[in-house]
Structures are given as structure tokens and as C-alpha cells.
Design a protein around this motif. Sequence first.
Motif, PDB file in Angstrom:
ATOM      1  N   GLU A  82     -17.145  21.335  16.911  1.00 14.37           N
ATOM      2  CA  GLU A  82     -16.068  21.563  15.944  1.00 14.37           C
ATOM      3  C   GLU A  82     -16.623  21.894  14.560  1.00 14.37           C
ATOM      4  OE1 GLU A  82     -12.743  21.515  16.087  1.00 14.37           O
ATOM      5  OE2 GLU A  82     -12.320  20.691  18.096  1.00 14.37           O
ATOM      6  N   ARG A  83     -17.662  21.161  14.160  1.00 17.42           N
ATOM      7  CA  ARG A  83     -18.223  21.390  12.831  1.00 17.42           C
ATOM      8  C   ARG A  83     -19.006  22.703  12.795  1.00 17.42           C
ATOM      9  NH1 ARG A  83     -22.846  20.429   9.718  1.00 17.42           N
ATOM     10  NH2 ARG A  83     -24.013  19.888  11.581  1.00 17.42           N
ATOM     11  N   VAL A  84     -19.819  22.909  13.812  1.00 18.54           N
ATOM     12  CA  VAL A  84     -20.663  24.103  13.837  1.00 18.54           C
ATOM     13  C   VAL A  84     -19.806  25.371  13.892  1.00 18.54           C
ATOM     14  CG1 VAL A  84     -22.437  25.321  15.158  1.00 18.54           C
ATOM     15  CG2 VAL A  84     -22.580  22.845  14.846  1.00 18.54           C
TER      16      VAL A  84
ATOM     17  N   VAL B 171     -26.767  26.576   9.687  1.00 18.90           N
ATOM     18  CA  VAL B 171     -27.166  25.892  10.918  1.00 18.90           C
ATOM     19  C   VAL B 171     -28.688  25.791  10.971  1.00 18.90           C
ATOM     20  CG1 VAL B 171     -25.114  26.614  12.188  1.00 18.90           C
ATOM     21  CG2 VAL B 171     -27.193  27.995  12.346  1.00 18.90           C
ATOM     22  N   SER B 172     -29.174  24.834  11.747  1.00 16.64           N
ATOM     23  CA  SER B 172     -30.630  24.644  11.847  1.00 16.64           C
ATOM     24  C   SER B 172     -31.220  25.739  12.724  1.00 16.64           C
ATOM     25  CB  SER B 172     -30.931  23.269  12.432  1.00 16.64           C
ATOM     26  OG  SER B 172     -30.733  23.277  13.833  1.00 16.64           O
ATOM     27  N   GLY B 173     -32.564  25.817  12.739  1.00 14.68           N
ATOM     28  CA  GLY B 173     -33.254  26.846  13.514  1.00 14.68           C
ATOM     29  C   GLY B 173     -32.840  26.848  14.982  1.00 14.68           C
ATOM     30  N   GLY B 174     -32.859  25.670  15.564  1.00 16.19           N
ATOM     31  CA  GLY B 174     -32.535  25.558  16.979  1.00 16.19           C
ATOM     32  C   GLY B 174     -31.068  25.832  17.267  1.00 16.19           C
TER      33      GLY B 174
ATOM     34  N   SER C 235     -37.939  29.259  21.266  1.00 17.35           N
ATOM     35  CA  SER C 235     -39.122  28.844  20.507  1.00 17.35           C
ATOM     36  C   SER C 235     -38.805  27.830  19.417  1.00 17.35           C
ATOM     37  CB  SER C 235     -39.825  30.056  19.906  1.00 17.35           C
ATOM     38  OG  SER C 235     -38.973  30.681  18.994  1.00 17.35           O
ATOM     39  N   ALA C 236     -37.561  27.794  18.931  1.00 21.98           N
ATOM     40  CA  ALA C 236     -37.241  26.825  17.874  1.00 21.98           C
ATOM     41  C   ALA C 236     -36.609  25.557  18.439  1.00 21.98           C
ATOM     42  CB  ALA C 236     -36.296  27.452  16.849  1.00 21.98           C
ATOM     43  N   LEU C 237     -36.575  25.463  19.756  1.00 27.69           N
ATOM     44  CA  LEU C 237     -35.888  24.313  20.333  1.00 27.69           C
ATOM     45  C   LEU C 237     -36.873  23.252  20.773  1.00 27.69           C
ATOM     46  CD1 LEU C 237     -33.343  26.179  22.611  1.00 27.69           C
ATOM     47  CD2 LEU C 237     -33.033  25.302  20.302  1.00 27.69           C
TER      48      LEU C 237
ATOM     49  N   THR D 299     -26.000  15.355   1.788  1.00 29.28           N
ATOM     50  CA  THR D 299     -24.759  15.670   2.498  1.00 29.28           C
ATOM     51  C   THR D 299     -24.384  17.130   2.265  1.00 29.28           C
ATOM     52  OG1 THR D 299     -23.397  15.013   0.628  1.00 29.28           O
ATOM     53  CG2 THR D 299     -23.849  13.324   2.266  1.00 29.28           C
ATOM     54  N   PHE D 300     -23.742  17.711   3.250  1.00 30.54           N
ATOM     55  CA  PHE D 300     -23.145  19.040   3.110  1.00 30.54           C
ATOM     56  C   PHE D 300     -21.657  18.851   3.332  1.00 30.54           C
ATOM     57  CE2 PHE D 300     -27.462  19.825   4.735  1.00 30.54           C
ATOM     58  CZ  PHE D 300     -27.956  20.587   3.692  1.00 30.54           C
ATOM     59  N   ASP D 301     -20.878  19.019   2.272  1.00 32.90           N
ATOM     60  CA  ASP D 301     -19.474  18.619   2.316  1.00 32.90           C
ATOM     61  C   ASP D 301     -19.384  17.186   2.820  1.00 32.90           C
ATOM     62  OD1 ASP D 301     -18.718  21.133   1.346  1.00 32.90           O
ATOM     63  OD2 ASP D 301     -18.823  21.959   3.374  1.00 32.90           O
ATOM     64  N   GLU D 302     -18.705  16.966   3.925  1.00 31.19           N
ATOM     65  CA  GLU D 302     -18.565  15.600   4.426  1.00 31.19           C
ATOM     66  C   GLU D 302     -19.760  15.183   5.282  1.00 31.19           C
ATOM     67  OE1 GLU D 302     -14.765  14.027   3.979  1.00 31.19           O
ATOM     68  OE2 GLU D 302     -16.054  14.947   2.448  1.00 31.19           O
ATOM     69  N   TYR D 303     -20.489  16.174   5.767  1.00 31.27           N
ATOM     70  CA  TYR D 303     -21.495  15.906   6.784  1.00 31.27           C
ATOM     71  C   TYR D 303     -22.762  15.280   6.197  1.00 31.27           C
ATOM     72  CZ  TYR D 303     -24.611  16.629  10.707  1.00 31.27           C
ATOM     73  OH  TYR D 303     -25.493  16.444  11.725  1.00 31.27           O
ATOM     74  N   VAL D 304     -23.182  14.171   6.765  1.00 34.18           N
ATOM     75  CA  VAL D 304     -24.378  13.493   6.274  1.00 34.18           C
ATOM     76  C   VAL D 304     -25.597  13.992   7.061  1.00 34.18           C
ATOM     77  CG1 VAL D 304     -25.478  11.265   5.843  1.00 34.18           C
ATOM     78  CG2 VAL D 304     -22.985  11.474   5.767  1.00 34.18           C
ATOM     79  N   ALA D 305     -26.395  14.827   6.432  1.00 32.83           N
ATOM     80  CA  ALA D 305     -27.543  15.411   7.134  1.00 32.83           C
ATOM     81  C   ALA D 305     -28.771  14.509   7.044  1.00 32.83           C
ATOM     82  CB  ALA D 305     -27.852  16.795   6.577  1.00 32.83           C
ATOM     83  N   LEU D 306     -28.905  13.790   5.920  1.00 29.91           N
ATOM     84  CA  LEU D 306     -29.963  12.782   5.804  1.00 29.91           C
ATOM     85  C   LEU D 306     -29.310  11.497   5.357  1.00 29.91           C
ATOM     86  CD1 LEU D 306     -33.114  14.233   3.991  1.00 29.91           C
ATOM     87  CD2 LEU D 306     -32.708  13.994   6.449  1.00 29.91           C
TER      88      LEU D 306
ATOM     89  N   GLY E 254     -38.087  15.345  16.395  1.00 28.27           N
ATOM     90  CA  GLY E 254     -36.690  14.921  16.490  1.00 28.27           C
ATOM     91  C   GLY E 254     -35.847  16.053  16.974  1.00 28.27           C
ATOM     92  N   GLU E 255     -34.701  15.696  17.535  1.00 31.19           N
ATOM     93  CA  GLU E 255     -33.924  16.752  18.173  1.00 31.19           C
ATOM     94  C   GLU E 255     -33.400  17.763  17.168  1.00 31.19           C
ATOM     95  OE1 GLU E 255     -31.141  14.359  20.343  1.00 31.19           O
ATOM     96  OE2 GLU E 255     -29.652  14.543  18.761  1.00 31.19           O
ATOM     97  N   SER E 256     -33.030  18.901  17.709  1.00 29.74           N
ATOM     98  CA  SER E 256     -32.519  19.984  16.886  1.00 29.74           C
ATOM     99  C   SER E 256     -31.292  19.513  16.109  1.00 29.74           C
ATOM    100  CB  SER E 256     -32.148  21.147  17.815  1.00 29.74           C
ATOM    101  OG  SER E 256     -31.570  22.180  17.080  1.00 29.74           O
ATOM    102  N   GLY E 257     -31.296  19.768  14.807  1.00 32.00           N
ATOM    103  CA  GLY E 257     -30.169  19.362  13.980  1.00 32.00           C
ATOM    104  C   GLY E 257     -30.289  17.944  13.442  1.00 32.00           C
TER     105      GLY E 257
ATOM    106  N   LYS F  91     -34.747  17.439  10.127  1.00 34.39           N
ATOM    107  CA  LYS F  91     -36.168  17.608   9.801  1.00 34.39           C
ATOM    108  C   LYS F  91     -36.358  18.648   8.696  1.00 34.39           C
ATOM    109  CE  LYS F  91     -37.091  18.899  14.060  1.00 34.39           C
ATOM    110  NZ  LYS F  91     -35.754  18.923  14.645  1.00 34.39           N
ATOM    111  N   SER F  92     -35.774  19.820   8.877  1.00 31.97           N
ATOM    112  CA  SER F  92     -35.923  20.860   7.853  1.00 31.97           C
ATOM    113  C   SER F  92     -35.240  20.429   6.555  1.00 31.97           C
ATOM    114  CB  SER F  92     -35.307  22.185   8.326  1.00 31.97           C
ATOM    115  OG  SER F  92     -35.947  22.646   9.492  1.00 31.97           O
ATOM    116  N   THR F  93     -34.109  19.770   6.682  1.00 27.97           N
ATOM    117  CA  THR F  93     -33.389  19.309   5.497  1.00 27.97           C
ATOM    118  C   THR F  93     -34.266  18.374   4.664  1.00 27.97           C
ATOM    119  OG1 THR F  93     -31.302  19.498   6.689  1.00 27.97           O
ATOM    120  CG2 THR F  93     -31.290  18.140   4.700  1.00 27.97           C
TER     121      THR F  93
ATOM    122  N   PHE G   5     -41.980  27.786   5.874  1.00 31.52           N
ATOM    123  CA  PHE G   5     -40.645  27.634   6.432  1.00 31.52           C
ATOM    124  C   PHE G   5     -40.624  27.862   7.938  1.00 31.52           C
ATOM    125  CE2 PHE G   5     -40.160  28.650   2.033  1.00 31.52           C
ATOM    126  CZ  PHE G   5     -39.168  27.785   1.623  1.00 31.52           C
ATOM    127  N   GLN G   6     -39.645  27.224   8.564  1.00 28.32           N
ATOM    128  CA  GLN G   6     -39.448  27.375   9.996  1.00 28.32           C
ATOM    129  C   GLN G   6     -39.177  28.828  10.344  1.00 28.32           C
ATOM    130  OE1 GLN G   6     -36.222  24.932  11.337  1.00 28.32           O
ATOM    131  NE2 GLN G   6     -36.681  25.244  13.488  1.00 28.32           N
ATOM    132  N   ASP G   7     -38.552  29.511   9.400  1.00 33.48           N
ATOM    133  CA  ASP G   7     -38.003  30.788   9.713  1.00 33.48           C
ATOM    134  C   ASP G   7     -38.694  31.886   8.906  1.00 33.48           C
ATOM    135  OD1 ASP G   7     -36.476  32.947   9.964  1.00 33.48           O
ATOM    136  OD2 ASP G   7     -34.584  31.943   9.513  1.00 33.48           O
TER     137      ASP G   7
END
Lengths: 278, 256
Positions: free
Chosen positions: A145-147, A155-158, A183-185, B20-27, B44-47, B50-52, B92-94
Motif C-alpha cells: 500500500e505504501r510503496v 524506493v530502495s535499490g532492491g 543484483s540489488a537483492l 522518517t519520510f512522512d509518516e513512515y519510520v525508516a530509521l 539486512g533485508e531490502s528496505g 541500510k542506505s538510509t 552509492f548503491q546506485d
Amino acid sequence: MSGPLLTVDDLRVTFPTRTGEVQAVRGVSFTLGRERLGIVGESGSGKSQTGRAIMGLTPGHAKITASKLEFDGIDLLRVTPKQRRNLRGKRIGMILQDPKYSLNPVMTIGKQIIETLLAHEKLSRSQARNRALEMLEAVQIRDPERVFGLYPNEVSGGMGQRVMIAMMLICGPEMLIADEPTSALDVTVQLDVLSILDKLVAERGMGLVFISHDLRLVSSFCDRVIVMYAGRIVEELPSADLAQAKHPYTQGLLNCLPTIGTDRHPLPVLERKAEWLA
Amino acid sequence: MKMGKMTDRTALSVRDMVVTFDEYVALDKVSVDVATGESFGIVGESGSGKSTLLRAVAGLNRFEEGTLTVDGRNYKSHGRTKEFYRTVQMVFQDPYGSLHPRQTVDRLLLEPLVIHGFDNIDARIARALDEVGLGAGFRFRYSHQLSGGQRQRIAIARALILEPKILLLDEPTSALDASIQAEILNLLEQARKDRNLTFVMVSHDLGVISHMCERVAVMKNGQIVETVPVEALEKRAFSADYTRQLLVASEGFRRG
Ligand SMILES: Nc1ncnc2c1ncn2[C@@H]1O[C@H](COP(=O)(O)OP(=O)(O)OP(=O)(O)O)[C@@H](O)[C@H]1O
Ligand SMILES: Nc1ncnc2c1ncn2[C@@H]1O[C@H](COP(=O)(O)OP(=O)(O)OP(=O)(O)O)[C@@H](O)[C@H]1O
Ligand SMILES: [Mg+2]
Ligand SMILES: [Mg+2]
């Protein structure tokens, strides 16, 4: 089905640059059936440019030649732009190596998925929305829903890679070229994504070209593996026979991976020989 | 023993950081201490944030709460001095987003050198390219004329060229094949040894983390769930379920 889905014969891609010609692809030949074909190879060896040539995404100033480049009997070097558009997305799909930059930066993820859906199927807006959310869930996005409401740069790389994969699921192409799709996952999600691709091959009979630099991953996932070095195929072998690889580049690759519990500082590196370029 | 160093001198200290990004707590109240000369891994899992975390340290994301100390100085949520970027560089990752596509490799490497007033510019650029396995032939290419892995290597060259003290590395080798990865990892290790650099390195490859790092933090849902010495990976001495899943999954794809 008679004959292969895709035939590539003596494909060459050359770029003119300020400092002379760059021969990115130098005579690549292979065929693809309804199977998983892996392409691995050194950074810069021409993997992406091979995929892009098949998709018709080579930059305009580059020179492409091939004695044959055929998808299901269609000559890909001679298709009209209109035929090309019809093929792309509907019958042939590609997940580009730079997923976030292949998405529209000013449109939310959800909107982009819905638009793709509506181009393929007759659905109401709310049906489309539900389907889009399902797709995001299928690729293991945690809070769909958020994404759904985020822009690509949020959004993150993965997550970006998985959004691209979700779009491909919608299109359901007969052939998919996936350029470093995982590769980013992290490995746990990587395996889920591979299962999805695996199902498309097994259940829908899709042909998959899986481009990756990760030999271990490719050999555990694909049926056959092509190894590229400096624009050419240096070796082709069934995944199961990887341990018997003959080319020193392929052999060397297996040896320079860091692994848990081994202590090799510095890591062994390949000594590239001039004759590999021949 | 490696953690004892921390009292000697801490390169980087993050306390209860919230992003936070709006309501979302990223860290969500993340704390990390990295000693000078240490190599600290983050998985750690995607999202999971880590990058944040790296971006917040580098001043590219704001943080709402918490404190940040780098090389003995406190930094606020936003605003980083020139001196900061002399001390801290990020890969950067990207690599697509971090390099301007319409600039030549030469320009990309030249600019930071000029900004920070370096001498011997020409020789430094040539050496940096050589170190990442790209010869002089790449110097006048535009970044959009490079492959994914070549771009990533330019990004690494650009971070190293300023000889920073702390490197924040976000998946630095995930776009590279094993042979080039080995060369880059060796290069990073050598640079760390020669100059007592501090690394904070995000990777989803546990093999890379255990090779490069002394400790590793495991992130989930914006929090650090555990921090262990990398030997724990080998001995399987960790408590978080996610760490266990990562280990199992790192063994390859199984059909079935
Ligand atoms: N527009 C361009 N102009 C000149 N050379 C180019 C251009 N695009 C790509 N190249 C070169 O073509 C070669 C092949 O590139 P390609 O992107 O296919 O590599 P790759 O095998 O996908 O590598 P990677 O694993 O790093 O992504 C590289 O050496 C690259 O520098
Ligand atoms: N600018 C932004 N706006 C909104 N949400 C954001 C923004 N930047 C990051 N996020 C969210 O913060 C969360 C953490 O993202 P981050 O990029 O730190 O993940 P990550 O751990 O690096 O993941 P990956 O391994 O996939 O790169 C994600 O859910 C992401 O959507
Ligand atoms: Mg590529
Ligand atoms: Mg990330």
C-alpha cells in the motif's frame, strides 16, 4: 514448437567514440528455446549490449550487424518501428540493469503498474489497483500500500528491481531478457524472485535470458550458461558441468569469490592473458 | 579486542537516530559506534534502512532525532562542510544515479580534486583509473558510455581519490563479476591498511562481509537487531532469525 524462439548469429555491436571504435559485441551466436539461459561474464564484456541489441535498444549512433537475429521467425534487424513497439512489452520483455532509471521518475509506482496493466487487460480502475497491489506482494514487497504511492526515487535499490519484475509479470512476455534482475537483492528475496521467473518458464513456457555476473547463482538457476569475455562467447556449457569449465576465465571466476570461513587476504585475482582477446 | 579500540578513538558514532519520510519510520533509534580503522558491515533485508543510515550520515537524508559524531565533531541533521566531505566519502548503491551521465570520466574525477585543492591532478586521475582496472582508454568516455560495473568502479575511484578517512560503501561490488570484485576488495583492503581508513560497508553478500569486516550489524524494519563479530557467521553464533535465513539462502537456488 519447432525451431528456437530466438536465434542470434554473429551479432556485432560497435560504438564510435572520441578515442576510436569500441567493439562492445564481437560475433556472438546462440539460440534460445523455452528454457533458462544464463549469460555471465566480466564487467564490460558485452552482456547488456547483447540484450539491448535483441530488444532494439542500442543507441542510434552504434553499428549493429548480424547474419541472423530472429525472434519466432521475425527478422529483428528489419522490423518497422511499429512492429518493434508491438513486440516490446507484449511478446518480448526486458528488465534493464538500471531498474530505477527505466521507470518514469514523475509517476508513482502504483500508477505505472496500473497503466501497464490497463494496456494489457480490460479491467476497471479498482480491479487494476487490486491486481497491482497483488503484484507488489508477489515480489515480496513488504507494505505494498505504501510503496504503491511512492515515486521511483523514494524506493530502495532492491524495491526498484522488484517493481520492474512486477511490471514484467503483468506483460507475460514469451521471451524475457533479465539484465542483473536480482543484483540489488539480498539472497532471501533473490530466491523468491528466481522462483517467480522459474514458474514463468515452467508454466507459461517463457524463454528466459538471465544476464548476471554471479556465476554461482546462474549455475544453480539456469539450464545452460554462456560465458562472455571481451565481447565474445568464450564458453558455453550445461550448468551442471560448470565444475568442468575449460576456459581459464571461467575457472578463475570460481576461485576468487570470498566465502564465509575462509581467510584469504588478498583474494586471488585473475591474470588476464592477451590471447583471451583473440 | 577489536571493540576495545572504540575507546581509543571513535571514527563514527550514531546515537538513537530517527529518520522518517512522512509518516513512515525508516530509521528507528539506530545507534552505531565504529572505531577508527575498523571495518564495520551492515546487512539486512531490502528496505530495512541500510542506505538510509549511510545517507543520513553523509547528510543526504535529514534525521529527526539523535546525534551524529564523525571524527570528533558533532553534525546536525543537515548541512555538511567541505571539510566533512574531505573526511567522509560515500560510494552509492546506485552508480546510475550518482554519476552525471553527460560528464566525462575525466571531469568526474577532476572536479572533487579541484574543489579540495589537490595537486598533481593528472597523475592522481591516471592512478585512480588504473587502480580500479580501467585504463587510460576510459578517461574521456562519458559515464553513459560505460557498462554498469564500469560505472561502479568510477564511483569507487572518485571516492578514493580524495583520500578520505572514512568510507561509506553501499553495495560497492554487487554490480561486479567475481574477478573484478576480488580486485576491488583487495584495493579497498590495501587502502585501509595503508591509511588506517574506516569502512562502513553495506552488502547483501555475507561472503563479502565476512571477508572485509570485523563486526556486522543486522538491520530489520529500521532497527539494528544485533551486532556480532564476523566470526559469529562462521560459527553460526547469532540470534536473529533473519541472519540465519541469510546464511541458508547464500548457498544458492534450490528448485522445489
Ligand atoms: N554508448 C557507448 N559508447 C561506447 N562504448 C560503450 C557504450 N555503451 C557501452 N559501451 C562499452 O561496451 C562494452 C560492453 O558494455 P556492456 O554494458 O554490454 O557490458 P556488460 O557485460 O553488461 O558489463 P557489466 O557487467 O559491467 O554491466 C563496455 O566496454 C562499455 O564500456
Ligand atoms: N525519499 C524517500 N521517501 C519515502 N520513503 C523513502 C525515501 N527514501 C527511502 N524510503 C523508504 O525507506 C525504507 C528504507 O530504504 P533504504 O533505501 O534505506 O533500504 P535498504 O535497506 O537500503 O534496502 P535495499 O537493500 O533494497 O537497498 C524503504 O521502505 C524506502 O521506501
Ligand atoms: Mg551490464
Ligand atoms: Mg539500499
